[in-house]
Design a protein around this motif. Structure first.
Motif, PDB file in Angstrom:
ATOM      1  N   SER A   1       0.844  -1.193   0.000  1.00 57.10           N
ATOM      2  CA  SER A   1       0.000   0.000   0.000  1.00 57.10           C
ATOM      3  C   SER A   1       0.878   1.241   0.000  1.00 57.10           C
ATOM      4  O   SER A   1       2.081   1.170   0.229  1.00 57.10           O
ATOM      5  CB  SER A   1      -0.920  -0.011   1.226  1.00 57.10           C
ATOM      6  OG  SER A   1      -0.162  -0.102   2.414  1.00 57.10           O
ATOM      7  N   TYR A   2       0.246   2.364  -0.270  1.00 58.65           N
ATOM      8  CA  TYR A   2       0.903   3.661  -0.134  1.00 58.65           C
ATOM      9  C   TYR A   2       0.653   4.065   1.322  1.00 58.65           C
ATOM     10  O   TYR A   2      -0.490   4.281   1.706  1.00 58.65           O
ATOM     11  CB  TYR A   2       0.310   4.673  -1.111  1.00 58.65           C
ATOM     12  CG  TYR A   2       0.529   4.292  -2.558  1.00 58.65           C
ATOM     13  CD1 TYR A   2       1.687   4.664  -3.219  1.00 58.65           C
ATOM     14  CD2 TYR A   2      -0.410   3.547  -3.252  1.00 58.65           C
ATOM     15  CE1 TYR A   2       1.909   4.307  -4.541  1.00 58.65           C
ATOM     16  CE2 TYR A   2      -0.197   3.187  -4.578  1.00 58.65           C
ATOM     17  CZ  TYR A   2       0.957   3.569  -5.210  1.00 58.65           C
ATOM     18  OH  TYR A   2       1.173   3.216  -6.515  1.00 58.65           O
TER      19      TYR A   2
ATOM     20  N   ASP B   1       0.884   9.923   4.197  1.00 60.50           N
ATOM     21  CA  ASP B   1      -0.073  10.939   3.746  1.00 60.50           C
ATOM     22  C   ASP B   1       0.458  11.679   2.532  1.00 60.50           C
ATOM     23  O   ASP B   1      -0.302  12.130   1.678  1.00 60.50           O
ATOM     24  CB  ASP B   1      -0.350  11.952   4.864  1.00 60.50           C
ATOM     25  CG  ASP B   1      -0.944  11.313   6.100  1.00 60.50           C
ATOM     26  OD1 ASP B   1      -1.845  10.460   5.969  1.00 60.50           O
ATOM     27  OD2 ASP B   1      -0.503  11.670   7.218  1.00 60.50           O
TER      28      ASP B   1
ATOM     29  N   ARG C   1      -0.696  11.509  -1.145  1.00 63.90           N
ATOM     30  CA  ARG C   1      -0.860  10.073  -1.378  1.00 63.90           C
ATOM     31  C   ARG C   1      -1.846   9.775  -2.499  1.00 63.90           C
ATOM     32  O   ARG C   1      -1.576   8.936  -3.352  1.00 63.90           O
ATOM     33  CB  ARG C   1      -1.312   9.370  -0.103  1.00 63.90           C
ATOM     34  CG  ARG C   1      -1.598   7.885  -0.364  1.00 63.90           C
ATOM     35  CD  ARG C   1      -1.932   7.071   0.844  1.00 63.90           C
ATOM     36  NE  ARG C   1      -2.834   7.715   1.762  1.00 63.90           N
ATOM     37  CZ  ARG C   1      -3.080   7.264   2.979  1.00 63.90           C
ATOM     38  NH1 ARG C   1      -2.480   6.181   3.417  1.00 63.90           N
ATOM     39  NH2 ARG C   1      -3.905   7.884   3.770  1.00 63.90           N
ATOM     40  N   ASP C   2      -2.988  10.440  -2.520  1.00 58.42           N
ATOM     41  CA  ASP C   2      -4.004  10.092  -3.518  1.00 58.42           C
ATOM     42  C   ASP C   2      -3.520  10.299  -4.950  1.00 58.42           C
ATOM     43  O   ASP C   2      -3.829   9.508  -5.837  1.00 58.42           O
ATOM     44  CB  ASP C   2      -5.321  10.824  -3.263  1.00 58.42           C
ATOM     45  CG  ASP C   2      -5.209  12.337  -3.339  1.00 58.42           C
ATOM     46  OD1 ASP C   2      -4.106  12.883  -3.140  1.00 58.42           O
ATOM     47  OD2 ASP C   2      -6.246  12.992  -3.586  1.00 58.42           O
TER      48      ASP C   2
ATOM     49  N   ALA D   1      -1.086   7.390  -5.575  1.00 65.74           N
ATOM     50  CA  ALA D   1      -1.804   6.112  -5.605  1.00 65.74           C
ATOM     51  C   ALA D   1      -2.547   5.921  -6.924  1.00 65.74           C
ATOM     52  O   ALA D   1      -2.663   4.786  -7.410  1.00 65.74           O
ATOM     53  CB  ALA D   1      -2.766   6.027  -4.430  1.00 65.74           C
ATOM     54  N   LYS D   2      -3.027   6.997  -7.518  1.00 63.49           N
ATOM     55  CA  LYS D   2      -3.739   6.880  -8.801  1.00 63.49           C
ATOM     56  C   LYS D   2      -2.842   6.344  -9.907  1.00 63.49           C
ATOM     57  O   LYS D   2      -3.320   5.770 -10.873  1.00 63.49           O
ATOM     58  CB  LYS D   2      -4.326   8.231  -9.210  1.00 63.49           C
ATOM     59  CG  LYS D   2      -5.553   8.604  -8.420  1.00 63.49           C
ATOM     60  CD  LYS D   2      -6.081   9.962  -8.829  1.00 63.49           C
ATOM     61  CE  LYS D   2      -7.216  10.385  -7.921  1.00 63.49           C
ATOM     62  NZ  LYS D   2      -7.672  11.740  -8.208  1.00 63.49           N
TER      63      LYS D   2
ATOM     64  N   GLN E   1      -4.448  11.855   6.323  1.00 64.34           N
ATOM     65  CA  GLN E   1      -5.427  10.825   5.940  1.00 64.34           C
ATOM     66  C   GLN E   1      -5.451   9.763   7.023  1.00 64.34           C
ATOM     67  O   GLN E   1      -4.425   9.417   7.591  1.00 64.34           O
ATOM     68  CB  GLN E   1      -5.050  10.215   4.607  1.00 64.34           C
ATOM     69  CG  GLN E   1      -5.016  11.263   3.506  1.00 64.34           C
ATOM     70  CD  GLN E   1      -4.586  10.679   2.183  1.00 64.34           C
ATOM     71  OE1 GLN E   1      -4.826   9.532   1.871  1.00 64.34           O
ATOM     72  NE2 GLN E   1      -3.940  11.500   1.375  1.00 64.34           N
TER      73      GLN E   1
ATOM     74  N   THR F   1      -5.473   6.056   8.143  1.00 61.32           N
ATOM     75  CA  THR F   1      -5.070   4.796   7.531  1.00 61.32           C
ATOM     76  C   THR F   1      -5.545   3.610   8.318  1.00 61.32           C
ATOM     77  O   THR F   1      -5.915   3.678   9.437  1.00 61.32           O
ATOM     78  CB  THR F   1      -3.520   4.716   7.419  1.00 61.32           C
ATOM     79  OG1 THR F   1      -2.959   5.004   8.687  1.00 61.32           O
ATOM     80  CG2 THR F   1      -3.003   5.672   6.382  1.00 61.32           C
TER      81      THR F   1
END
Length: 162
Positions: A85-86, A89, A119-120, A123-124, A160, A162
């Motif tokens: 996972s990432y 944040d 992160r988002d 992550a994309k 974020q 987690t």
């Protein structure tokens, strides 16, 4: 740690420089944590570093690539997580920009450039590693200097759960 061109040493220095810039150098580095830095505001950051020059002889400058973006977490109670996972944040990509050995000085913060991604955004991409050229495209606002880094992290990274 006499050779600051060595990848492992440079990466630890980059983590320290980022922690200092963010006022987060009070926490000892924990090697197996899922992230490198926790800011006073509670942001969890992963620092990735790269450089054009290496400790070994080179026929040309290195292409800057950052790896280990996704990783399995580890705890003493549960061991490794099943999935990667990432885990932070935000991600700080630190590049030592010197392009000739005569002027190389890893302790000169003016020789470093920093890109910050939440992160988002990272992550994309779904990527485990990423080239600097891709980071530059994703970080629309461009690189910042050492003295600008804390503000950029504050502007870009959101805490974020987690």
């Amino acid at each position: 740690m006499s050779d600051l061109r060595a990848n492992t040493v440079r990466s630890m220095l980059a983590e320290y420089l980022v922690a200092r810039a963010l006022g987060a150098a009070h926490r000892p580095r924990i090697e197996w944590d899922a992230y490198d830095i926790v800011t006073p505001e509670g942001l969890k950051l992963e620092v990735k570093s790269g450089a054009y020059l290496q400790a070994w002889e080179q026929s040309r400058l290195s292409m800057v690539t950052f790896s280990g973006l996704r990783a399995r977490t580890w705890s003493s109670a549960e061991g490794y997580s099943e999935a990667e996972s990432y885990n932070a944040d935000g991600y700080v990509f630190a590049v030592l920009t010197a392009k000739d050995h005569a002027s190389y000085d890893a302790l000169d913060v003016d020789q470093w450039s920093f890109w910050v991604l939440p992160r988002d955004v990272l992550a994309k991409t779904g990527q485990r590693s990423i080239r600097l050229s891709r980071v530059e495209k994703l970080a629309e606002s461009g690189p910042v200097t050492y003295v600008q880094l804390a503000q950029r992290v504050s502007d870009v990274v959101v805490r974020q759960e987690t």
